[in-house]
Design a protein around this motif. Structure first.
Motif, PDB file in Angstrom:
ATOM      1  N   TRP A   4       0.825  -1.211   0.000  1.00  0.00           N
ATOM      2  CA  TRP A   4       0.000   0.000   0.000  1.00  0.00           C
ATOM      3  C   TRP A   4       0.851   1.249   0.000  1.00  0.00           C
ATOM      4  O   TRP A   4       0.566   2.214  -0.730  1.00  0.00           O
ATOM      5  CB  TRP A   4      -0.941  -0.014   1.200  1.00  0.00           C
ATOM      6  CG  TRP A   4      -1.669   1.299   1.370  1.00  0.00           C
ATOM      7  CD1 TRP A   4      -1.489   2.207   2.348  1.00  0.00           C
ATOM      8  CD2 TRP A   4      -2.663   1.836   0.498  1.00  0.00           C
ATOM      9  NE1 TRP A   4      -2.301   3.294   2.172  1.00  0.00           N
ATOM     10  CE2 TRP A   4      -3.045   3.092   1.037  1.00  0.00           C
ATOM     11  CE3 TRP A   4      -3.276   1.397  -0.674  1.00  0.00           C
ATOM     12  CZ2 TRP A   4      -4.010   3.896   0.437  1.00  0.00           C
ATOM     13  CZ3 TRP A   4      -4.239   2.194  -1.270  1.00  0.00           C
ATOM     14  CH2 TRP A   4      -4.593   3.421  -0.719  1.00  0.00           C
ATOM     15  N   GLU A   5       1.923   1.252   0.828  1.00  0.00           N
ATOM     16  CA  GLU A   5       2.797   2.422   0.878  1.00  0.00           C
ATOM     17  C   GLU A   5       3.488   2.641  -0.471  1.00  0.00           C
ATOM     18  O   GLU A   5       3.619   3.772  -0.950  1.00  0.00           O
ATOM     19  CB  GLU A   5       3.846   2.263   1.979  1.00  0.00           C
ATOM     20  CG  GLU A   5       3.308   2.400   3.385  1.00  0.00           C
ATOM     21  CD  GLU A   5       2.625   1.127   3.867  1.00  0.00           C
ATOM     22  OE1 GLU A   5       2.627   0.126   3.105  1.00  0.00           O
ATOM     23  OE2 GLU A   5       2.084   1.123   4.993  1.00  0.00           O
ATOM     24  N   LYS A   6       3.939   1.543  -1.114  1.00  0.00           N
ATOM     25  CA  LYS A   6       4.573   1.669  -2.426  1.00  0.00           C
ATOM     26  C   LYS A   6       3.595   2.209  -3.463  1.00  0.00           C
ATOM     27  O   LYS A   6       3.944   3.059  -4.295  1.00  0.00           O
ATOM     28  CB  LYS A   6       5.093   0.297  -2.883  1.00  0.00           C
ATOM     29  CG  LYS A   6       6.260  -0.226  -2.059  1.00  0.00           C
ATOM     30  CD  LYS A   6       6.722  -1.576  -2.588  1.00  0.00           C
ATOM     31  CE  LYS A   6       7.896  -2.104  -1.782  1.00  0.00           C
ATOM     32  NZ  LYS A   6       8.340  -3.437  -2.285  1.00  0.00           N
ATOM     33  N   PHE A   7       2.364   1.741  -3.387  1.00  0.00           N
ATOM     34  CA  PHE A   7       1.343   2.217  -4.330  1.00  0.00           C
ATOM     35  C   PHE A   7       1.067   3.703  -4.129  1.00  0.00           C
ATOM     36  O   PHE A   7       0.948   4.463  -5.101  1.00  0.00           O
ATOM     37  CB  PHE A   7       0.051   1.415  -4.140  1.00  0.00           C
ATOM     38  CG  PHE A   7      -1.108   1.939  -4.944  1.00  0.00           C
ATOM     39  CD1 PHE A   7      -1.203   1.687  -6.307  1.00  0.00           C
ATOM     40  CD2 PHE A   7      -2.095   2.705  -4.329  1.00  0.00           C
ATOM     41  CE1 PHE A   7      -2.276   2.188  -7.039  1.00  0.00           C
ATOM     42  CE2 PHE A   7      -3.166   3.203  -5.053  1.00  0.00           C
ATOM     43  CZ  PHE A   7      -3.260   2.936  -6.421  1.00  0.00           C
ATOM     44  N   ALA A   8       0.974   4.126  -2.864  1.00  0.00           N
ATOM     45  CA  ALA A   8       0.694   5.532  -2.568  1.00  0.00           C
ATOM     46  C   ALA A   8       1.833   6.428  -3.039  1.00  0.00           C
ATOM     47  O   ALA A   8       1.605   7.492  -3.636  1.00  0.00           O
ATOM     48  CB  ALA A   8       0.455   5.710  -1.072  1.00  0.00           C
TER      49      ALA A   8
END
Length: 283
Positions: A4-8
């Motif tokens: 999720w952090e990478k996507f954000a």
């Protein structure tokens, strides 16, 4: 780092990159001398040369076969009092019928334009089948107002045409809105309408209402009658395509639509609206 952090982070980086490209496209395509033109708009007291065209630019008029019938040079500016009421009324009715009631941004019109994204586009009014019967006032209001075109006001069009580029970027649209709101705070509605009429493009290289009335009808703006005014106003959405010399039938249909909008907005009585005969052009 989780997915999720990478996507954000990736999404934010892409958004910043896209915004930077959009801003770069806007800055590299902005019109020259925009600062000087902005000052001229804020100080409309003096008579100035046309902002849209320079002295010596020729105006070439073509006949229906595409042959040159006249070459004119004009940078005349006129005051709103020198423009017939029918002329400015037809422009306001067709281009921005809430012009005298908004502050540079027509929220209702903009909402309508945004809401139309992703829907099937309706055919332009000048391509509709010919119907000799005059629609009812209720039908006119429904077709001419509720389903009218985009959300740009006359003030926004003036800012875009004189100061900004024609590029379709988010940054250009935001700057256009901000400058329109600022302009409305500094300049009166009559002066804004006057500047618009003096600088808008009417097709065939013609800029400004003085040049347009002379080129198409060999008249002064104060002498324009209903049919003539409606024809000129009808050219504004697509001046070359709706040229009375090149596409007279499409132009005539668009002209009648302008008259219908004048009825719908209260600028014209219903009993006067059948005056939609095609006016004689300069020969």
């Amino acid at each position: 780092m989780g997915n999720w952090e990478k996507f954000a982070i990736t999404s934010a980086a892409m958004l910043v990159f896209a915004s930077a490209i959009d801003l770069y496209r806007f800055l590299t395509s902005i019109q020259p001398d925009s600062i000087g033109r902005w000052r001229d708009l804020l100080d409309p007291k003096e008579s100035k040369p046309s902002l849209a065209g320079s002295a010596g630019d020729p105006t070439v008029i073509y006949d229906v076969r595409g042959r040159v019938v006249a070459t004119l040079i004009s940078t005349d500016q006129v005051t709103l009092s020198e423009v017939s009421d029918r002329m400015w009324q037809s422009v306001v009715a067709s281009e921005d019928h809430r012009f005298f009631h908004h502050s540079g941004l027509d929220v209702r019109g903009l909402t309508r334009a945004v809401g139309s994204f992703g829907t099937q586009a309706s055919a332009p009014p000048w391509t509709a089948p010919h119907n000799p019967a005059l629609p009812s006032l209720e039908a006119l209001r429904a077709s001419s107002l509720c389903s009218a075109g985009g959300g740009s006001t006359i003030t926004q069009q003036l800012v875009k045409n004189l100061l900004l580029s024609q590029s379709r970027t988010v940054s250009r649209k935001l700057v256009e809105i901000i400058m329109s709101l600022m302009l409305e705070q500094r300049v009166s509605k009559p002066k804004l309408l006057e500047s618009y009429l003096n600088n808008v493009y009417w097709g065939h290289g013609v800029y400004g209402i003085a040049a347009a009335s002379a080129a198409y009808f060999r008249k002064k703006p104060s002498q324009l009658e209903l049919g003539e005014a409606a024809l000129l106003a009808a050219l504004l959405p697509a001046p070359e395509y709706l040229s009375p010399y090149r596409h007279p039938q499409e132009c005539h249909k668009a002209m009648k639509q302008v008259v219908h909008r004048m009825v719908a907005t209260g600028h014209l009585e219903v009993q006067n609206s059948p005056c939609t005969h095609f006016p004689p052009l300069q020969s």
